[in-house]
Design a protein around this motif. Structure first.
Motif, mmCIF file in Angstrom:
data_model
loop_
_atom_site.group_PDB
_atom_site.id
_atom_site.type_symbol
_atom_site.label_atom_id
_atom_site.label_comp_id
_atom_site.label_asym_id
_atom_site.label_seq_id
_atom_site.Cartn_x
_atom_site.Cartn_y
_atom_site.Cartn_z
ATOM 1 N N GLN A 149 -13.317 18.434 -1.167
ATOM 2 C CA GLN A 149 -13.366 17.826 0.222
ATOM 3 C C GLN A 149 -12.009 17.617 1.502
ATOM 4 O OE1 GLN A 149 -16.539 16.470 1.076
ATOM 5 N NE2 GLN A 149 -16.738 17.941 -0.333
ATOM 6 N N HIS A 150 -12.134 17.235 2.688
ATOM 7 C CA HIS A 150 -11.037 16.527 4.122
ATOM 8 C C HIS A 150 -11.138 15.430 3.858
ATOM 9 C CE1 HIS A 150 -11.268 20.989 3.687
ATOM 10 N NE2 HIS A 150 -12.586 21.552 4.457
ATOM 11 N N SER A 151 -9.973 14.933 4.118
ATOM 12 C CA SER A 151 -10.169 13.345 4.947
ATOM 13 C C SER A 151 -8.981 12.810 5.779
ATOM 14 C CB SER A 151 -10.891 12.456 3.443
ATOM 15 O OG SER A 151 -9.112 11.937 3.258
ATOM 16 N N LYS A 152 -9.136 11.587 6.242
ATOM 17 C CA LYS A 152 -7.985 10.328 7.048
ATOM 18 C C LYS A 152 -8.921 9.533 7.190
ATOM 19 C CE LYS A 152 -5.448 9.467 10.584
ATOM 20 N NZ LYS A 152 -4.050 9.345 10.898
ATOM 21 N N GLY A 153 -8.820 8.263 7.654
ATOM 22 C CA GLY A 153 -9.154 6.902 8.021
ATOM 23 C C GLY A 153 -10.392 6.351 7.382
ATOM 24 N N PRO A 154 -10.355 5.011 7.329
ATOM 25 C CA PRO A 154 -11.787 4.160 6.454
ATOM 26 C C PRO A 154 -12.557 2.923 7.198
ATOM 27 C CG PRO A 154 -9.870 3.382 6.400
ATOM 28 C CD PRO A 154 -9.540 3.777 8.088
ATOM 29 N N ARG A 181 -6.179 -0.303 4.863
ATOM 30 C CA ARG A 181 -4.741 -0.372 4.472
ATOM 31 C C ARG A 181 -5.289 -2.106 3.875
ATOM 32 N NH1 ARG A 181 -0.641 2.530 8.228
ATOM 33 N NH2 ARG A 181 -0.991 4.087 7.845
ATOM 34 N N LEU A 182 -4.821 -2.528 2.581
ATOM 35 C CA LEU A 182 -4.794 -3.767 2.706
ATOM 36 C C LEU A 182 -3.424 -4.015 2.696
ATOM 37 C CD1 LEU A 182 -6.963 -3.602 -0.750
ATOM 38 C CD2 LEU A 182 -7.611 -4.823 1.760
ATOM 39 N N ASP A 183 -2.854 -5.668 2.539
ATOM 40 C CA ASP A 183 -1.791 -5.907 3.070
ATOM 41 C C ASP A 183 -1.160 -6.589 1.380
ATOM 42 O OD1 ASP A 183 -2.997 -8.425 2.498
ATOM 43 O OD2 ASP A 183 -2.734 -9.095 4.972
ATOM 44 N N VAL A 184 0.235 -7.240 1.145
ATOM 45 C CA VAL A 184 0.500 -6.463 0.350
ATOM 46 C C VAL A 184 -0.284 -7.862 -0.836
ATOM 47 C CG1 VAL A 184 2.942 -8.070 -1.118
ATOM 48 C CG2 VAL A 184 2.579 -6.472 1.000
ATOM 49 N N GLN A 185 -0.515 -9.117 0.148
ATOM 50 C CA GLN A 185 -1.325 -10.375 -0.606
ATOM 51 C C GLN A 185 -2.329 -9.373 -0.932
ATOM 52 O OE1 GLN A 185 -0.032 -12.191 -2.569
ATOM 53 N NE2 GLN A 185 2.595 -12.152 -1.565
ATOM 54 N N TRP A 201 0.802 -1.381 -0.180
ATOM 55 C CA TRP A 201 -0.339 0.421 0.200
ATOM 56 C C TRP A 201 0.558 1.247 0.336
ATOM 57 C CZ3 TRP A 201 0.425 3.616 3.576
ATOM 58 C CH2 TRP A 201 0.930 3.331 4.540
ATOM 59 N N LEU A 202 2.023 1.307 0.598
ATOM 60 C CA LEU A 202 2.594 2.573 0.610
ATOM 61 C C LEU A 202 3.076 2.686 -0.686
ATOM 62 C CD1 LEU A 202 4.809 4.873 1.755
ATOM 63 C CD2 LEU A 202 6.185 2.783 3.140
ATOM 64 N N HIS A 203 3.712 1.476 -1.394
ATOM 65 C CA HIS A 203 4.391 1.768 -2.657
ATOM 66 C C HIS A 203 3.229 2.394 -3.708
ATOM 67 C CE1 HIS A 203 6.236 -0.236 -6.565
ATOM 68 N NE2 HIS A 203 5.931 1.140 -6.464
ATOM 69 N N LEU A 204 1.716 1.639 -3.556
ATOM 70 C CA LEU A 204 0.370 2.807 -3.933
ATOM 71 C C LEU A 204 1.007 4.274 -3.997
ATOM 72 C CD1 LEU A 204 -2.967 0.637 -4.884
ATOM 73 C CD2 LEU A 204 -2.565 3.289 -4.441
ATOM 74 N N ARG A 205 0.685 4.738 -2.582
ATOM 75 C CA ARG A 205 0.139 5.920 -2.144
ATOM 76 C C ARG A 205 1.173 6.415 -3.279
ATOM 77 N NH1 ARG A 205 3.172 9.655 -0.238
ATOM 78 N NH2 ARG A 205 2.186 10.847 0.918
#
Length: 303
Positions: free
Chosen positions: A286-291, A96-100, A23-27
């Protein structure tokens, strides 16, 4: 593009995370694409400044020099001097989603990061896919339903609790362990099975453990082969941008399209104790954080 393009980026949007990608690489990839788009616009015309330059006197045969007021461009704002106008963006990652794992991943840009917190506080359920045995699944759902009532801190004898339970609006008041609000088997063909799980406050590890425990309850063994989130709060797979769409204009359009729904859903789901006046209007950035999310997964059981 500049500041006008940045203003259209304030909000939430969803992307589709493929398996095998952190997910960090995606971001970081999304941030890099957005910065490239913002900096690719045509730079404004350079500012002019007056300089006194030495030059020959017109019409004079003598080699005389004089100072002449001349307008020249200022290079202090030139892109080659100051560098790119945009070097970083505030991008928050929701549930967040893990790698797999793969599926819907909600991101917030700029002030949109605050809305990720609002999504978390609204306690939206998440779908996950795996497998079955109706009797075991009914027991699991029943036990989690009792836990949900306990964490909601409501008087079970009150009209409010009854109406919220009927409407499926029970939500924990504070932090809680993973709570399952719905679980069913979508496909059962031993040794393969597919489950759909509606839950909140889960991790992918807990979902995989759930499949393993179902296998134990069946006096067998089961492993989770795949986790796929199909919904995160009010964002679904239809909203998730594919990797080829992680560019400035696609994300700007996605944020603007989602803005009215973001405001409406958060106002509907946040508890009365939260000041809904703090939420932005559907007509403003818009504004944001948390899912919260939806996941789908495959599993296999051995009998």
């Amino acid at each position: 593009m500049g500041s006008a393009g940045l203003a259209r980026l304030q909000g939430l949007f969803a992307v589709y995370k493929p398996p095998g990608l952190k997910w960090l690489h995606l971001r970081d990839t999304v941030e890099r694409q957005l910065l490239n788009g913002l900096n690719a616009g045509k730079p404004p015309a350079p500012e002019q400044r007056v300089r006194f330059l030495l030059g020959p006197v017109e019409g004079s045969e003598k080699k005389e020099l004089m100072l002449t007021a001349t307008s020249v461009p200022s290079l202090t704002t030139h892109r080659l001097v100051r560098g790119p106008a945009f070097t970083s963006l505030k991008i928050g990652v929701g549930h967040r989603l893990d790698v797999q794992a793969s599926g819907v991943l909600v991101l917030g840009v700029g002030h949109g990061c605050r809305l990720l917190t609002d999504m978390y506080d609204a306690h939206f359920t998440k779908h996950v896919s795996r497998e079955k045995l109706d009797r075991i699944l009914a027991v699991i759902q029943g036990s989690h339903q009792k836990a949900l009532v306990m964490y909601s801190n409501l008087d079970l004898q009150s009209q409010e609790a009854y109406e919220m339970a009927v409407g499926g609006m029970l939500r924990p008041m504070n932090k809680s362990p993973m709570l399952i609000t719905g679980i069913r088997c979508l496909h059962f063909e031993p040794p393969e099975f597919l489950l759909e799980v509606q839950c909140m406050h889960e991790t992918q590890q807990q979902l995989r453990k759930l499949v393993h425990e179902i296998g134990l309850e069946l006096k067998s063994s089961a492993i989770c082969r795949q986790v796929r989130r199909t919904r995160d709060g009010f964002f679904t797979l239809d909203d998730a941008l594919l990797r080829t769409q992680w560019d400035l204009h696609s994300i700007q359009d996605a944020i603007q399209d989602a803005a009215p729904r973001v405001v409406a859903e958060l106002r509907k789901n946040l508890r009365s104790g939260v000041d809904s006046q703090q939420l932005p209007s559907a007509e403003q950035p818009q504004h944001s954080k948390g899912p919260s999310s939806t996941v789908q997964g495959g599993s296999c059981a051995k009998h």
